[in-house]
Design a protein around this motif. Sequence first.
Motif, PDB file in Angstrom:
ATOM      1  N   GLU A 147      -5.410   9.214  -5.974  1.00 38.51           N
ATOM      2  CA  GLU A 147      -6.679   8.639  -5.491  1.00 38.51           C
ATOM      3  C   GLU A 147      -7.454   9.664  -4.669  1.00 38.51           C
ATOM      4  OE1 GLU A 147      -9.759   6.042  -4.711  1.00 38.51           O
ATOM      5  OE2 GLU A 147      -8.097   5.783  -6.130  1.00 38.51           O
ATOM      6  N   ARG A 148      -6.773  10.448  -3.876  1.00 40.22           N
ATOM      7  CA  ARG A 148      -7.443  11.447  -3.057  1.00 40.22           C
ATOM      8  C   ARG A 148      -8.011  12.571  -3.925  1.00 40.22           C
ATOM      9  NH1 ARG A 148      -3.846  11.497   0.464  1.00 40.22           N
ATOM     10  NH2 ARG A 148      -2.574  13.268  -0.235  1.00 40.22           N
ATOM     11  N   GLU A 149      -7.296  12.947  -4.976  1.00 34.38           N
ATOM     12  CA  GLU A 149      -7.789  14.022  -5.846  1.00 34.38           C
ATOM     13  C   GLU A 149      -8.973  13.568  -6.689  1.00 34.38           C
ATOM     14  OE1 GLU A 149      -4.403  15.209  -8.050  1.00 34.38           O
ATOM     15  OE2 GLU A 149      -3.543  16.453  -6.425  1.00 34.38           O
ATOM     16  N   LYS A 189      -8.537  16.818   5.160  1.00 33.61           N
ATOM     17  CA  LYS A 189      -7.314  16.627   4.377  1.00 33.61           C
ATOM     18  C   LYS A 189      -7.290  15.248   3.738  1.00 33.61           C
ATOM     19  CE  LYS A 189      -2.276  16.338   4.857  1.00 33.61           C
ATOM     20  NZ  LYS A 189      -1.139  16.468   5.802  1.00 33.61           N
ATOM     21  N   HIS A 190      -7.666  14.234   4.488  1.00 36.74           N
ATOM     22  CA  HIS A 190      -7.636  12.867   3.975  1.00 36.74           C
ATOM     23  C   HIS A 190      -9.013  12.394   3.490  1.00 36.74           C
ATOM     24  CE1 HIS A 190      -3.484  12.147   5.298  1.00 36.74           C
ATOM     25  NE2 HIS A 190      -3.788  12.825   6.398  1.00 36.74           N
ATOM     26  N   LYS A 191      -9.993  13.305   3.495  1.00 27.42           N
ATOM     27  CA  LYS A 191     -11.328  13.012   2.976  1.00 27.42           C
ATOM     28  C   LYS A 191     -11.903  11.732   3.582  1.00 27.42           C
ATOM     29  CE  LYS A 191     -10.404  15.411  -1.355  1.00 27.42           C
ATOM     30  NZ  LYS A 191     -10.375  15.349  -2.829  1.00 27.42           N
ATOM     31  N   ILE A 192     -11.958  11.748   4.911  1.00 24.59           N
ATOM     32  CA  ILE A 192     -12.378  10.570   5.672  1.00 24.59           C
ATOM     33  C   ILE A 192     -13.887  10.594   5.855  1.00 24.59           C
ATOM     34  CG2 ILE A 192     -12.170   9.394   7.899  1.00 24.59           C
ATOM     35  CD1 ILE A 192      -9.315  10.565   8.069  1.00 24.59           C
ATOM     36  N   CYS A 247       0.077  -5.313   4.769  1.00 24.86           N
ATOM     37  CA  CYS A 247      -1.155  -6.049   5.055  1.00 24.86           C
ATOM     38  C   CYS A 247      -2.102  -5.909   3.858  1.00 24.86           C
ATOM     39  CB  CYS A 247      -1.814  -5.522   6.327  1.00 24.86           C
ATOM     40  SG  CYS A 247      -3.368  -6.323   6.752  1.00 24.86           S
ATOM     41  N   ARG A 248      -2.702  -6.993   3.415  1.00 21.20           N
ATOM     42  CA  ARG A 248      -3.472  -6.978   2.175  1.00 21.20           C
ATOM     43  C   ARG A 248      -4.765  -6.180   2.275  1.00 21.20           C
ATOM     44  NH1 ARG A 248      -6.213 -12.962   1.612  1.00 21.20           N
ATOM     45  NH2 ARG A 248      -7.125 -13.103   3.702  1.00 21.20           N
ATOM     46  N   TYR A 249      -5.230  -5.872   3.496  1.00 19.98           N
ATOM     47  CA  TYR A 249      -6.475  -5.122   3.640  1.00 19.98           C
ATOM     48  C   TYR A 249      -6.261  -3.613   3.539  1.00 19.98           C
ATOM     49  CZ  TYR A 249      -7.639  -9.637   5.687  1.00 19.98           C
ATOM     50  OH  TYR A 249      -7.804 -10.976   5.892  1.00 19.98           O
ATOM     51  N   VAL A 250      -5.021  -3.165   3.578  1.00 20.45           N
ATOM     52  CA  VAL A 250      -4.705  -1.742   3.655  1.00 20.45           C
ATOM     53  C   VAL A 250      -4.525  -1.179   2.252  1.00 20.45           C
ATOM     54  CG1 VAL A 250      -3.097  -0.043   4.591  1.00 20.45           C
ATOM     55  CG2 VAL A 250      -3.610  -2.126   5.886  1.00 20.45           C
ATOM     56  N   ASP A 251      -5.140  -0.010   2.004  1.00 21.64           N
ATOM     57  CA  ASP A 251      -5.010   0.683   0.715  1.00 21.64           C
ATOM     58  C   ASP A 251      -4.076   1.880   0.779  1.00 21.64           C
ATOM     59  OD1 ASP A 251      -6.958  -0.941  -0.729  1.00 21.64           O
ATOM     60  OD2 ASP A 251      -8.460  -0.006   0.547  1.00 21.64           O
ATOM     61  N   GLU A 252      -3.884   2.447   1.968  1.00 21.57           N
ATOM     62  CA  GLU A 252      -3.052   3.644   2.104  1.00 21.57           C
ATOM     63  C   GLU A 252      -2.608   3.756   3.554  1.00 21.57           C
ATOM     64  OE1 GLU A 252      -3.704   8.484   1.920  1.00 21.57           O
ATOM     65  OE2 GLU A 252      -4.845   7.218   0.516  1.00 21.57           O
ATOM     66  N   VAL A 253      -1.384   4.269   3.767  1.00 25.03           N
ATOM     67  CA  VAL A 253      -0.821   4.403   5.111  1.00 25.03           C
ATOM     68  C   VAL A 253      -0.471   5.863   5.359  1.00 25.03           C
ATOM     69  CG1 VAL A 253       1.086   3.784   6.639  1.00 25.03           C
ATOM     70  CG2 VAL A 253       0.059   2.048   5.169  1.00 25.03           C
ATOM     71  N   VAL A 254      -0.919   6.374   6.521  1.00 26.78           N
ATOM     72  CA  VAL A 254      -0.598   7.735   6.946  1.00 26.78           C
ATOM     73  C   VAL A 254       0.467   7.637   8.037  1.00 26.78           C
ATOM     74  CG1 VAL A 254      -1.473   9.852   7.987  1.00 26.78           C
ATOM     75  CG2 VAL A 254      -2.910   8.552   6.384  1.00 26.78           C
ATOM     76  N   ARG A 255       1.654   8.135   7.751  1.00 32.49           N
ATOM     77  CA  ARG A 255       2.718   8.137   8.747  1.00 32.49           C
ATOM     78  C   ARG A 255       2.551   9.309   9.701  1.00 32.49           C
ATOM     79  NH1 ARG A 255       7.639   7.531   4.475  1.00 32.49           N
ATOM     80  NH2 ARG A 255       6.302   9.070   3.448  1.00 32.49           N
ATOM     81  N   ALA A 264       0.843  -1.196   0.000  1.00 32.42           N
ATOM     82  CA  ALA A 264       0.000   0.000   0.000  1.00 32.42           C
ATOM     83  C   ALA A 264       0.878   1.246   0.000  1.00 32.42           C
ATOM     84  CB  ALA A 264      -0.913  -0.008   1.215  1.00 32.42           C
ATOM     85  N   PRO A 265       0.517   2.281  -0.741  1.00 30.78           N
ATOM     86  CA  PRO A 265       1.338   3.497  -0.783  1.00 30.78           C
ATOM     87  C   PRO A 265       1.158   4.340   0.477  1.00 30.78           C
ATOM     88  CG  PRO A 265      -0.619   3.791  -2.121  1.00 30.78           C
ATOM     89  CD  PRO A 265      -0.656   2.373  -1.641  1.00 30.78           C
ATOM     90  N   TYR A 266       2.152   5.169   0.753  1.00 35.48           N
ATOM     91  CA  TYR A 266       2.018   6.157   1.821  1.00 35.48           C
ATOM     92  C   TYR A 266       1.158   7.312   1.316  1.00 35.48           C
ATOM     93  CZ  TYR A 266       5.735   3.658   4.266  1.00 35.48           C
ATOM     94  OH  TYR A 266       6.477   2.705   4.897  1.00 35.48           O
ATOM     95  N   SER A 267       0.597   8.068   2.236  1.00 37.66           N
ATOM     96  CA  SER A 267      -0.314   9.157   1.864  1.00 37.66           C
ATOM     97  C   SER A 267       0.393  10.262   1.091  1.00 37.66           C
ATOM     98  CB  SER A 267      -0.962   9.739   3.121  1.00 37.66           C
ATOM     99  OG  SER A 267       0.025  10.239   4.007  1.00 37.66           O
TER     100      SER A 267
END
Length: 384
Positions: A64-66, A170-173, A149-157, A53-56
């Motif tokens: 993806e966020r845009e 910011k993360h459109k949650i 982990c296969r369930y994760v699409d993006e990671v926020v550090r 999964a990519p980092y934010s």
Amino acid sequence: MSRKRSRLSSEEEMSSKLSDGGCGEGQNGSETSITSATSQAPIDALQSLRQAAPYSTEPEAIAERERCHYGRIPRAAALAGTAHRKVRVYSDGIYDMFHQGHARQLQQAKTVFPNVYLIVGVCSDSLTHSRKGRTVMTEDERYEAVRHCRYVDEVVRDAPWEYDEEFLEKHKIDFVAHDDIPYTTEDCEDTYALIKAKDMFVATQRTEGVSTSDIVARIVRDYDIYVRRNLARGYSAKELNVGFLNEKKFRLQNKMDDLKEKGKKVMTNIGEKRVDILTKWEEKSRELIDAFLLLFGPDGRLSNIWNESKGRLMQALSQPPSPRGSPPPGENGDSHSPVHSRSSVSPPPPKSRRYETLYEAQAGNWMHRALNVLATRKRPHSGS
């Protein structure tokens, strides 16, 4: 394996159709849109298995966020799966020593709605150490564990401990997934109070009996075992923070365990070969007994050697008696020929013989004196 091949071939056909602009039997825009809508989910799932999964902050996550036209999706639409886009669900944690409890919690967050884009926030070391305590893994190790982990699409550090509107926008949650246990801080009694007030909270279930604290407790309980194992694997005492005496003790215990294992193997081998050993022993027993009797028996070699040695020893110790022609002792117990006795080359008589000779000499002297006394008494006086 046949199912997997068929699934992959169908996904490749779908992707080839999409790359061709949906050209096939029909050129209608509606057919193209239906095809793209149905094939998008399998392609995303396949890509998530091929790479982490990519980092934010990476281009994939930013793109993806845009593409997301943010407007919070109502809970009913998210549950029904009628939302016009993926539901962006956020879940956060420390994720130290990533284990099955973490994976199952993320699985629940991923499947809480039919179509979910899961964003996972991981707190940094500085924030975690100040709020919760020291971690076993570093922040980079924890980031990498979660993004694989296969369930994760993006990671926020460096995720925040508390939320505000700026972070959510910011993360459109759309929703925040976490277990329903209130997390208190110095400022508030529940960190998720704002999220719950906005109806953006979805509860996940903790896995009982599995947690990072439980794993640490096991390591502390079996400390000696793990230190001995790592010493045997080549770690130094300095790396394990073990003193000199403890290191020697652990190494000695490892040696003792090795000896025990070798002893068990030897006994096992003996147990497997005991039939052969008994057979060979029966074959050789008669020869061993004969050899033993030949050496140690009453007529054996050792007995003969002992008897011969004993005879020689007795012969050397015992002296021959004096010759019979030696002159008798005189009246005073002296020999009549002292010169002859002194010049005699014959050895002295045995000890017992000497005692008998002395006794006879003394007895003769006593008898001679007694006769002289009697003769003196019977002699008449000169004046009578």
